[in-house]
Design a protein around this motif. Structure first.
Motif, PDB file in Angstrom:
ATOM      1  N   VAL A   1       0.851  -1.189   0.000  1.00 53.59           N
ATOM      2  CA  VAL A   1       0.000   0.000   0.000  1.00 53.59           C
ATOM      3  C   VAL A   1       0.889   1.242   0.000  1.00 53.59           C
ATOM      4  O   VAL A   1       1.832   1.336   0.797  1.00 53.59           O
ATOM      5  CB  VAL A   1      -0.932   0.042   1.226  1.00 53.59           C
TER       6      VAL A   1
ATOM      7  N   SER B   1      -5.034   5.956  -0.982  1.00 52.46           N
ATOM      8  CA  SER B   1      -3.884   5.059  -1.091  1.00 52.46           C
ATOM      9  C   SER B   1      -4.152   4.032  -2.179  1.00 52.46           C
ATOM     10  O   SER B   1      -5.302   3.683  -2.474  1.00 52.46           O
ATOM     11  CB  SER B   1      -3.588   4.353   0.242  1.00 52.46           C
TER      12      SER B   1
ATOM     13  N   VAL C   1      -3.461   0.186  -3.499  1.00 48.34           N
ATOM     14  CA  VAL C   1      -3.166  -1.170  -3.043  1.00 48.34           C
ATOM     15  C   VAL C   1      -2.717  -1.988  -4.250  1.00 48.34           C
ATOM     16  O   VAL C   1      -3.377  -1.975  -5.297  1.00 48.34           O
ATOM     17  CB  VAL C   1      -4.407  -1.820  -2.401  1.00 48.34           C
TER      18      VAL C   1
ATOM     19  N   MET D   1      -6.982  -5.900   2.594  1.00 51.91           N
ATOM     20  CA  MET D   1      -6.387  -4.652   3.070  1.00 51.91           C
ATOM     21  C   MET D   1      -7.427  -3.554   3.286  1.00 51.91           C
ATOM     22  O   MET D   1      -7.083  -2.440   3.661  1.00 51.91           O
ATOM     23  CB  MET D   1      -5.344  -4.152   2.065  1.00 51.91           C
TER      24      MET D   1
ATOM     25  N   GLY E   1      -9.410  -2.504   0.797  1.00 47.21           N
ATOM     26  CA  GLY E   1      -9.475  -1.734  -0.435  1.00 47.21           C
ATOM     27  C   GLY E   1     -10.542  -2.232  -1.382  1.00 47.21           C
ATOM     28  O   GLY E   1     -11.209  -3.251  -1.149  1.00 47.21           O
TER      29      GLY E   1
ATOM     30  N   ALA F   1      -7.845   2.527  -1.456  1.00 41.82           N
ATOM     31  CA  ALA F   1      -8.279   2.396  -0.065  1.00 41.82           C
ATOM     32  C   ALA F   1      -8.081   3.717   0.662  1.00 41.82           C
ATOM     33  O   ALA F   1      -7.291   4.568   0.235  1.00 41.82           O
ATOM     34  CB  ALA F   1      -7.498   1.289   0.641  1.00 41.82           C
TER      35      ALA F   1
ATOM     36  N   LEU G   1      -7.225   1.300   6.783  1.00 44.40           N
ATOM     37  CA  LEU G   1      -6.694   0.062   6.220  1.00 44.40           C
ATOM     38  C   LEU G   1      -6.937  -1.115   7.163  1.00 44.40           C
ATOM     39  O   LEU G   1      -6.976  -0.951   8.394  1.00 44.40           O
ATOM     40  CB  LEU G   1      -5.193   0.191   5.972  1.00 44.40           C
TER      41      LEU G   1
ATOM     42  N   ARG H   1      -4.955  -4.126   8.362  1.00 45.87           N
ATOM     43  CA  ARG H   1      -3.563  -4.552   8.372  1.00 45.87           C
ATOM     44  C   ARG H   1      -3.397  -5.753   9.292  1.00 45.87           C
ATOM     45  O   ARG H   1      -4.174  -5.946  10.237  1.00 45.87           O
ATOM     46  CB  ARG H   1      -2.659  -3.414   8.848  1.00 45.87           C
TER      47      ARG H   1
END
Length: 336
Positions: free
Chosen positions: A59, A67, A69, A100, A102, A162, A167, A169
């Motif tokens: 990312v 962002s 991905v 993620m 996204g 995303a 996010l 993670r």
């Protein structure tokens, strides 16, 4: 079809199958530890997620408060039907973006084809299956790359978008959170039984082609910040990576973990892929599982293809299978 008109079994042209053909987790970590990745002197974007925690995708943050991905995933045939294989491989590749938090926006085909052995009609069906799944996801499919090779392989490189502040993670877990799983286990052993016997398991195919889009969106709505998808390293392997990255211990209630119909019977009959056994060997030094039978441990380590999301939180429809607790002597604890 071959020259006699019989259906050609794609799984017979591959040594492995699906995510079970991954490089073993321990060997992969050793390989990456000595790779020495260089970093750009003047990067065009800020790297938010890289290789450090072994997360599902990379990312980067770009201008405008969003962002990007980025991921890639491909593998050898997991089923004999080329259209189903294409659908499964596409859903599996898209899953990394959903894991993620996204939304996939564009994908590129990755195809390796033994052109002197298998007809292009089969490859066309593989690509058609991949296109059907990306269309269902709302993701553009815009070309790709193909090569010839001794084994058929197919997958995709996928780019998504995303919110960098929301996010999912694998290093954001914290003690006190429940663990939920959005798809049942047993895909590896059922796929291996299919490869050996030719038996078809519709419940496995339906699970593998199901997108993780709704689960990802539900996790974001619920305020979840930690998740990963369960694929080639099995539930235990991915739970271990999440726990290690987050500095906690993952407790798994074995009796609460959903398992596909027929999976236990496949284990008892000996249809355990080598990748699942390697997963168990790799993760066991990090696992406390007193009193848990071997059949259950194999299923918990079973190499999944296009598996579900392991979520540190709760969402509708996903069973709670355990919890995160303060870090103890083991990264994963399995309770009976």
């Amino acid at each position: 079809m071959d020259h006699d008109g019989a259906m050609q079994r794609l799984t017979q042209y591959a040594a492995g199958g699906g995510c079970a053909c991954k490089i073993p987790a321990g060997e992969l970590e050793e390989l990456l530890s000595g790779a020495g990745f260089a970093t750009p002197g003047d990067p065009a974007a800020d790297l938010l997620v890289g290789v450090e925690t072994g997360d599902d995708a990379a990312v980067v943050r770009i201008e405008g408060g969003t962002s990007v991905v980025s991921t890639a995933d491909f593998f050898t045939p997991v089923v004999d039907d080329p259209y189903d294989w294409g659908r499964i491989a596409a859903a599996n590749a898209l899953s990394d973006v959903y894991a993620m938090g996204g939304r996939p926006i564009v994908a590129l085909n990755l195809l390796c084809w033994p052109r002197d052995v298998l007809p292009y009609d089969l490859a066309r069906e593989v690509l058609r299956g991949g296109a059907e799944i990306t269309a269902r996801s709302g993701c553009h499919l815009a070309g790709g790359h193909s090569v010839t090779g001794p084994e058929p392989k197919y997958g995709m490189a996928v780019t998504g978008l995303a919110d960098p502040d929301r996010l999912l993670r694998n290093d954001s877990g914290r003690a006190g959170l429940p663990l939920s799983l959005t798809k049942p286990l047993g895909l590896g052993v059922l796929n291996n039984r299919h490869k050996v016997t030719g038996e078809v398991f519709p419940q496995a195919i339906a699970t593998m082609i199901a997108l993780n889009a709704k689960a990802s969106a539900a996790a974001l709505t619920a305020g979840v910040r930690c998740a990963t998808d369960v694929t080639g390293f099995g539930l235990l392997g991915h739970a271990f990576k999440l726990a290690r990255a987050s500095g906690v211990t993952a407790v798994i209630d074995a009796a609460a973990v959903p398992v596909l119909d027929g999976a236990r019977e496949a284990v008892r009959a000996g249809f355990v892929p080598g990748g699942s056994r390697r997963n168990l060997d790799w993760v066991m030094p990090q696992v406390h599982a007193a009193g848990i039978d071997d059949e259950t441990m194999v299923l918990l380590a079973d190499a999944q293809t296009s598996g579900g999301l392991l979520i540190a939180g709760e969402i509708p429809g996903a069973p709670v299978i355990g919890e995160l607790v303060p870090r103890g002597p083991h990264s994963v604890v399995v309770r009976g």
